[in-house]
Write a protein that holds these residues in place. Structure first.
Motif, short mmCIF file in Angstrom:
data_model
loop_
_atom_site.label_atom_id
_atom_site.label_comp_id
_atom_site.label_asym_id
_atom_site.label_seq_id
_atom_site.Cartn_x
_atom_site.Cartn_y
_atom_site.Cartn_z
N GLY A 138 62.87 38.44 98.16
CA GLY A 138 62.06 37.44 98.77
C GLY A 138 62.25 36.23 98.17
N TRP A 139 62.66 36.45 96.75
CA TRP A 139 62.99 35.19 95.92
C TRP A 139 64.29 34.61 95.34
N GLU A 140 64.43 33.63 95.23
CA GLU A 140 65.68 32.74 95.09
C GLU A 140 66.36 33.72 94.15
N GLY A 141 67.60 34.41 94.80
CA GLY A 141 68.36 35.19 93.84
C GLY A 141 68.35 36.54 93.83
N SER A 142 67.70 36.70 95.07
CA SER A 142 67.21 38.28 95.73
C SER A 142 68.58 38.50 97.11
N GLY A 143 69.01 37.66 97.99
CA GLY A 143 70.32 37.83 98.82
C GLY A 143 69.33 37.30 99.85
N LEU A 144 67.71 37.41 100.30
CA LEU A 144 67.47 36.87 100.48
C LEU A 144 65.83 36.57 100.31
N LYS A 145 66.22 34.24 100.46
CA LYS A 145 64.41 34.05 99.61
C LYS A 145 63.64 34.10 101.11
N ILE A 146 61.99 34.18 101.13
CA ILE A 146 61.05 33.48 102.04
C ILE A 146 60.42 32.58 100.92
N HIS A 147 58.92 31.95 101.63
CA HIS A 147 58.61 30.89 100.83
C HIS A 147 58.03 31.62 99.54
N THR A 148 57.65 30.77 98.52
CA THR A 148 57.11 31.53 96.87
C THR A 148 56.02 31.90 97.65
N ALA A 149 55.33 30.72 98.13
CA ALA A 149 53.53 31.00 98.15
C ALA A 149 53.27 32.51 98.61
N LYS A 206 74.74 39.65 88.98
CA LYS A 206 75.44 38.78 89.21
C LYS A 206 76.40 39.65 90.20
N ASN A 207 76.12 37.78 90.74
CA ASN A 207 77.21 37.94 92.92
C ASN A 207 76.56 38.66 93.45
N ILE A 208 74.64 38.15 93.48
CA ILE A 208 74.31 39.04 94.74
C ILE A 208 74.65 38.45 95.92
N ILE A 209 74.90 40.00 96.60
CA ILE A 209 75.05 39.96 97.03
C ILE A 209 73.87 39.29 98.63
N GLN A 210 74.45 38.36 100.06
CA GLN A 210 73.97 38.02 101.42
C GLN A 210 72.81 39.21 101.67
N LEU A 211 71.40 39.15 101.78
CA LEU A 211 70.90 39.99 103.32
C LEU A 211 70.47 39.91 104.39
N PRO A 212 70.41 40.14 105.29
CA PRO A 212 71.84 41.07 105.45
C PRO A 212 73.32 40.03 105.40
N LEU A 213 74.29 40.52 105.40
CA LEU A 213 75.41 40.13 105.66
C LEU A 213 76.05 38.76 106.86
N ASP A 214 76.00 37.83 106.64
CA ASP A 214 76.10 37.12 108.21
C ASP A 214 77.71 37.50 109.02
N SER A 215 78.37 38.48 108.51
CA SER A 215 79.25 38.87 109.12
C SER A 215 78.90 40.33 110.55
N ASP A 216 77.01 40.18 109.89
CA ASP A 216 76.83 41.94 110.96
C ASP A 216 75.43 41.20 112.12
N THR A 234 72.52 46.95 110.80
CA THR A 234 73.13 46.99 109.66
C THR A 234 71.16 47.11 109.22
N THR A 235 71.28 48.25 108.33
CA THR A 235 69.86 47.45 107.46
C THR A 235 69.56 46.67 105.91
N LEU A 236 67.86 46.20 106.02
CA LEU A 236 67.75 45.57 104.92
C LEU A 236 67.29 46.91 103.96
N PRO A 237 67.30 46.13 102.42
CA PRO A 237 66.95 47.57 101.38
C PRO A 237 65.35 48.18 101.68
N VAL A 238 64.93 48.85 101.61
CA VAL A 238 63.49 49.58 101.74
C VAL A 238 62.40 49.15 101.08
N MET A 239 61.25 47.83 101.74
CA MET A 239 60.09 48.06 101.16
C MET A 239 59.03 49.10 100.40
N PRO A 240 58.85 49.14 99.45
CA PRO A 240 58.49 50.28 99.12
C PRO A 240 57.03 50.09 99.14
#
Length: 274
Positions: free
Chosen positions: A56-67, A112-122, A166-172
């Protein structure tokens, strides 16, 4: 020396009995120094670590709006404060600017080297989005019950048909409107929950993904996820977006329940056989 414990592995009575000045930490991702965290908190006897918030944040692999992210996190933090826990903090990467007031600790992490979620190849695959929760499950089951179940289903599906899904990491973290009755149960808040997942879908649609399957492991999420699907379909008419609240309904599942059940009709759910 500070003793660290995993909040998600505890049962409701164990959490209910925690001293209310026990520091509880909600980490965004991983890779933080326990020694530095203990030092910032003045080396308490124990620190509880909540499940990692996955993205959800910058650097996590999948960023959404901060607010939108900040509101989700604040609702989770405040639900524990409502139960009397006085030291609840989000643990965030140093340099990240979130609107959390004084409810955060910022430390360096070793991302380091955060993988984009999900991969563009998917992009031609269905994106499975598993959403669990952290809440009470009676006197014997861990707080992570809903998360563990839906994560296993999502991963098992991806492993069975890797060419299709393909699956995203689970949201707990989900929604518990009954939260106040059980100390330690978290609540993201219905509106914040909807805004978060609509923004996740929006972000992925912009990147070129077109098919989404939001799987809920927690009944309290269901009505809000239905709204997410409606909003997403309204905004993006050329995508496919669906949700499901999964329970055992197949022949094998029913036979297994009948074999193992001890509860009377109506008493199997949530913290019992089902």
């Amino acid at each position: 020396m500070t003793n660290y414990f995993l909040y998600e592995t505890l049962t409701w009575p164990e959490i209910d009995s925690l001293p209310r000045d026990t520091p509880l930490i909600l980490p965004l991702g991983s890779g933080y120094s326990k020694e530095k965290l203990s030092s910032v908190l003045s080396n308490p006897n124990q620190i509880g670590i909540l499940p990692e918030f996955p993205f959800g944040w910058e650097g996590s692999g999948l960023k959404i709006h901060t607010a939108i992210l900040s509101k989700y996190l604040l609702n989770l933090i405040n639900s524990l404060k409502d139960d009397g826990f006085s030291r609840v903090y989000a643990l965030i990467p140093q340099g990240l600017n979130l609107d959390l007031g004084s409810n955060f600790i910022a430390l360096p992490n070793n991302y380091k080297n955060i993988i984009q979620l999900p991969l563009d190849s998917d992009k031609d695959k269905v994106v499975i989005i598993p959403i669990g929760h952290t809440e009470q499950h009676g006197y014997h089951l861990p707080m992570s019950t809903d998360t563990l179940i839906i994560e296993a289903i999502a991963k098992g599906t991806e492993q069975s048909i890797p060419h299709l899904a393909t699956t995203l990491p689970v949201m707990p973290y989900g929604v518990s409107t009954h939260r106040a009755a059980f100390a330690g149960t978290l609540n993201a808040g219905g509106r914040a929950f909807e805004d978060f997942w609509v923004d996740v879908v929006n972000t992925l649609v912009v990147r070129g993904f077109t098919r989404f399957y939001l799987m809920s492991g927690h009944g309290g999420n269901s009505s809000f996820l239905t709204n997410v699907i409606k909003y997403a379909g309204e905004q993006h008419r050329r995508i496919f977006c669906a949700t499901a609240w999964l329970y055992l309904s197949g022949k094998e599942g029913i036979e297994s329940l009948e074999k193992h059940r001890k509860s009377k009709l109506g008493g199997m759910g949530h913290a019992c056989e089902l």
